[in-house]
Design a protein around this motif. Structure first.
Motif, short mmCIF file in Angstrom:
data_model
loop_
_atom_site.label_atom_id
_atom_site.label_comp_id
_atom_site.label_asym_id
_atom_site.label_seq_id
_atom_site.Cartn_x
_atom_site.Cartn_y
_atom_site.Cartn_z
N ASN A 101 32.69 40.24 59.25
CA ASN A 101 32.76 41.11 60.34
C ASN A 101 33.02 40.33 61.75
OD1 ASN A 101 30.22 40.38 60.07
ND2 ASN A 101 29.35 42.31 61.35
N LYS A 102 32.16 39.32 61.84
CA LYS A 102 32.12 38.62 63.28
C LYS A 102 33.65 37.81 63.40
CE LYS A 102 28.25 39.87 65.06
NZ LYS A 102 28.10 40.48 65.93
N LEU A 103 34.11 37.44 62.22
CA LEU A 103 35.49 36.76 62.24
C LEU A 103 36.44 37.87 62.70
CD1 LEU A 103 36.34 33.91 61.12
CD2 LEU A 103 37.30 35.02 59.02
N ARG A 104 36.37 39.04 62.12
CA ARG A 104 37.32 40.24 62.88
C ARG A 104 37.24 40.40 64.23
NH1 ARG A 104 36.31 42.10 57.60
NH2 ARG A 104 34.54 43.14 57.93
N GLU A 105 35.90 40.06 64.69
CA GLU A 105 35.87 40.37 66.19
C GLU A 105 36.20 39.23 67.09
OE1 GLU A 105 31.53 40.98 67.01
OE2 GLU A 105 31.57 42.43 65.62
N LEU A 106 36.31 38.01 66.40
CA LEU A 106 36.79 36.79 67.29
C LEU A 106 38.18 36.52 67.06
CD1 LEU A 106 33.64 34.16 65.96
CD2 LEU A 106 34.20 35.44 68.32
N LEU A 107 38.80 36.80 65.80
CA LEU A 107 40.26 36.66 65.61
C LEU A 107 40.85 37.45 65.74
CD1 LEU A 107 39.48 33.74 62.92
CD2 LEU A 107 40.53 33.31 65.16
N THR A 108 42.15 37.74 66.37
CA THR A 108 43.09 38.78 66.46
C THR A 108 44.56 38.10 66.00
OG1 THR A 108 41.81 39.77 68.05
CG2 THR A 108 44.05 40.66 67.76
N LEU A 109 45.40 38.89 65.14
CA LEU A 109 46.69 38.57 64.92
C LEU A 109 47.49 39.43 65.92
CD1 LEU A 109 47.41 37.91 61.02
CD2 LEU A 109 48.08 36.56 62.77
N VAL A 110 48.27 38.74 66.76
CA VAL A 110 49.04 39.60 67.61
C VAL A 110 49.98 40.66 66.68
CG1 VAL A 110 50.68 39.36 69.37
CG2 VAL A 110 48.72 37.99 69.46
N ASN A 111 50.38 41.83 67.32
CA ASN A 111 51.10 42.31 66.52
C ASN A 111 52.63 41.90 66.38
OD1 ASN A 111 49.42 44.72 66.55
ND2 ASN A 111 50.20 45.56 68.63
N GLU A 112 53.05 42.08 65.36
CA GLU A 112 54.28 41.17 64.91
C GLU A 112 55.54 41.65 65.97
OE1 GLU A 112 56.79 40.13 60.80
OE2 GLU A 112 55.26 41.81 60.72
N ASN A 113 55.73 42.45 66.47
CA ASN A 113 56.85 42.96 67.46
C ASN A 113 56.69 42.43 68.74
OD1 ASN A 113 54.78 44.59 68.31
ND2 ASN A 113 55.83 46.29 68.49
N GLU A 114 55.55 41.69 68.91
CA GLU A 114 55.00 40.70 70.01
C GLU A 114 55.18 39.50 69.76
OE1 GLU A 114 51.55 41.93 72.01
OE2 GLU A 114 51.95 44.12 71.60
N TRP A 115 55.44 38.79 68.52
CA TRP A 115 55.59 37.35 68.51
C TRP A 115 56.80 36.88 69.25
CZ3 TRP A 115 54.99 37.35 62.19
CH2 TRP A 115 53.92 37.84 61.92
N ARG A 116 56.60 35.69 69.64
CA ARG A 116 57.52 35.21 70.64
C ARG A 116 58.91 34.92 69.43
NH1 ARG A 116 55.37 30.93 74.73
NH2 ARG A 116 55.08 29.68 73.01
N ILE A 117 58.42 34.16 68.34
CA ILE A 117 59.49 33.91 67.43
C ILE A 117 59.48 34.76 66.06
CG2 ILE A 117 60.45 31.77 66.25
CD1 ILE A 117 59.05 30.14 68.39
N PRO A 118 60.60 35.06 65.64
CA PRO A 118 60.63 35.92 64.49
C PRO A 118 60.05 35.01 63.40
CG PRO A 118 62.54 36.19 65.66
CD PRO A 118 61.80 35.01 66.09
N ASN A 119 58.92 35.75 62.44
CA ASN A 119 58.27 34.98 61.29
C ASN A 119 57.28 34.05 61.82
OD1 ASN A 119 57.66 35.49 58.76
ND2 ASN A 119 59.14 33.78 58.16
N VAL A 120 56.94 33.79 63.08
CA VAL A 120 55.87 33.04 63.40
C VAL A 120 54.67 33.86 64.11
CG1 VAL A 120 55.40 30.87 64.95
CG2 VAL A 120 57.72 31.05 63.82
N PRO A 121 53.68 33.69 63.33
CA PRO A 121 52.72 34.55 63.60
C PRO A 121 51.96 34.08 64.90
CG PRO A 121 52.62 34.37 61.28
CD PRO A 121 53.56 33.43 61.93
N ILE A 122 51.36 34.91 65.85
CA ILE A 122 50.48 34.50 66.85
C ILE A 122 48.99 34.82 66.54
CG2 ILE A 122 49.94 34.58 69.36
CD1 ILE A 122 53.12 34.85 69.93
N LEU A 123 48.25 33.88 66.90
CA LEU A 123 46.88 34.15 66.24
C LEU A 123 45.96 33.80 67.86
CD1 LEU A 123 44.39 34.60 64.31
CD2 LEU A 123 44.34 32.11 64.03
N GLN A 124 45.01 34.70 67.86
CA GLN A 124 44.28 34.46 69.27
C GLN A 124 42.83 34.55 68.94
OE1 GLN A 124 45.33 37.87 71.58
NE2 GLN A 124 47.09 36.67 72.71
N LEU A 125 42.08 33.47 69.56
CA LEU A 125 40.58 33.29 69.40
C LEU A 125 39.95 33.82 70.70
CD1 LEU A 125 37.90 32.44 68.26
CD2 LEU A 125 38.61 30.25 68.89
#
Length: 254
Positions: A101-125
């Motif tokens: 539950n804490k992991l989900r609070e700390l880490l966020t996968l950015v919405n796919e339509n906001e990725w800078r490069i198609p099929n390259v996920p953006i993760l935020q801590l």
């Protein structure tokens, strides 16, 4: 009481001494995990006078960067669920030192339509580190390029640059996951990223001081927080932000 804090006022504050930059944690929860920022310094196993660690150019470069260490141990895997939605898998499972539950609070996968490069996920801590100054100072957040990793990151980090004298905001670590076949492994205590601080005069050195979270500072941050959710170009608000900026942001912590 607020003042109109203009660039002209900042220029008058420039001196010949050190540039004083304040830092603090926006959240005191588990604050013991978040180590103070420290100046970059490469390790040398030789005392030879011609060692690279004694080179004036190397020392000048390293003195410009401050290190933020990773506060947690992460071993993450990228996947997609049955509906194709991007998801994170905690590869450590029950052995993970961070609860799910804490992991989900700390880490966020950015919405796919906001990725800078198609099929390259953006993760935020999310991180609680915040920096402030009482003269014109810009922070640049960048990769810990001087740190050797036993397990290279399967992608790249990207930071940013913004003025901390009028735009105090907590930092986050952003990562673009290029090779999704490889796990992302981060170790607590290892450098996560560097911070560089620039004023008008590049010859002046920077001194970090732990700053007090005064009521005026917290109120100011509350006024500017969250605006990114309502406007596209937040830098366009700097003129308005200067009008409500307190006269002084950096107060020494007690």
């Amino acid at each position: 009481m607020h003042i109109n804090f203009t660039i002209e006022d900042n220029q008058k504050n420039i001196g010949e001494g050190l540039i004083q930059v304040g830092w603090f944690l926006t959240d005191d929860k588990a604050s013991i995990l978040f180590e103070p920022p420290y100046r970059m310094r490469s390790q040398s196993q030789t005392k030879h006078v011609k060692s690279a660690s004694r080179c004036p150019a190397v020392l000048q470069l390293e003195s410009r960067y401050f290190v933020i260490n990773c506060p947690f141990d992460f071993h993450l895997r990228f996947d997609r669920d049955q509906s194709g939605k991007p998801t994170l898998i905690n590869a450590l499972g029950d052995a993970s030192p961070v609860r799910g539950n804490k992991l989900r609070e700390l880490l966020t996968l950015v919405n796919e339509n906001e990725w800078r490069i198609p099929n390259v996920p953006i993760l935020q801590l999310k991180l609680p580190y915040c920096f402030i100054a009482d003269e014109v100072v810009y922070i640049t957040q960048l990769d810990a390029f001087g740190h050797y990793r036993k397990h290279p990151l399967p992608g790249t980090i990207f930071g940013g640059r913004f003025p901390i004298h009028i735009w105090p905001r907590p930092l986050m670590w952003a990562f673009e996951w290029h090779d999704k076949s490889k796990d992302l492994i981060l170790k607590r205590g290892e450098p996560l990223f560097y911070c560089q601080f620039d004023g008008f005069d590049p010859s002046r050195s920077v001194k970090l001081v732990q700053a007090e979270k005064t009521p005026e500072l917290l109120q100011y941050m509350e006024q500017i927080s969250g605006v990114v959710n309502y406007v596209n170009q937040t830098f366009s608000l700097f003129g308005e932000v200067e009008k409500v900026r307190p006269k002084k942001l950096v107060q020494f912590g007690k």
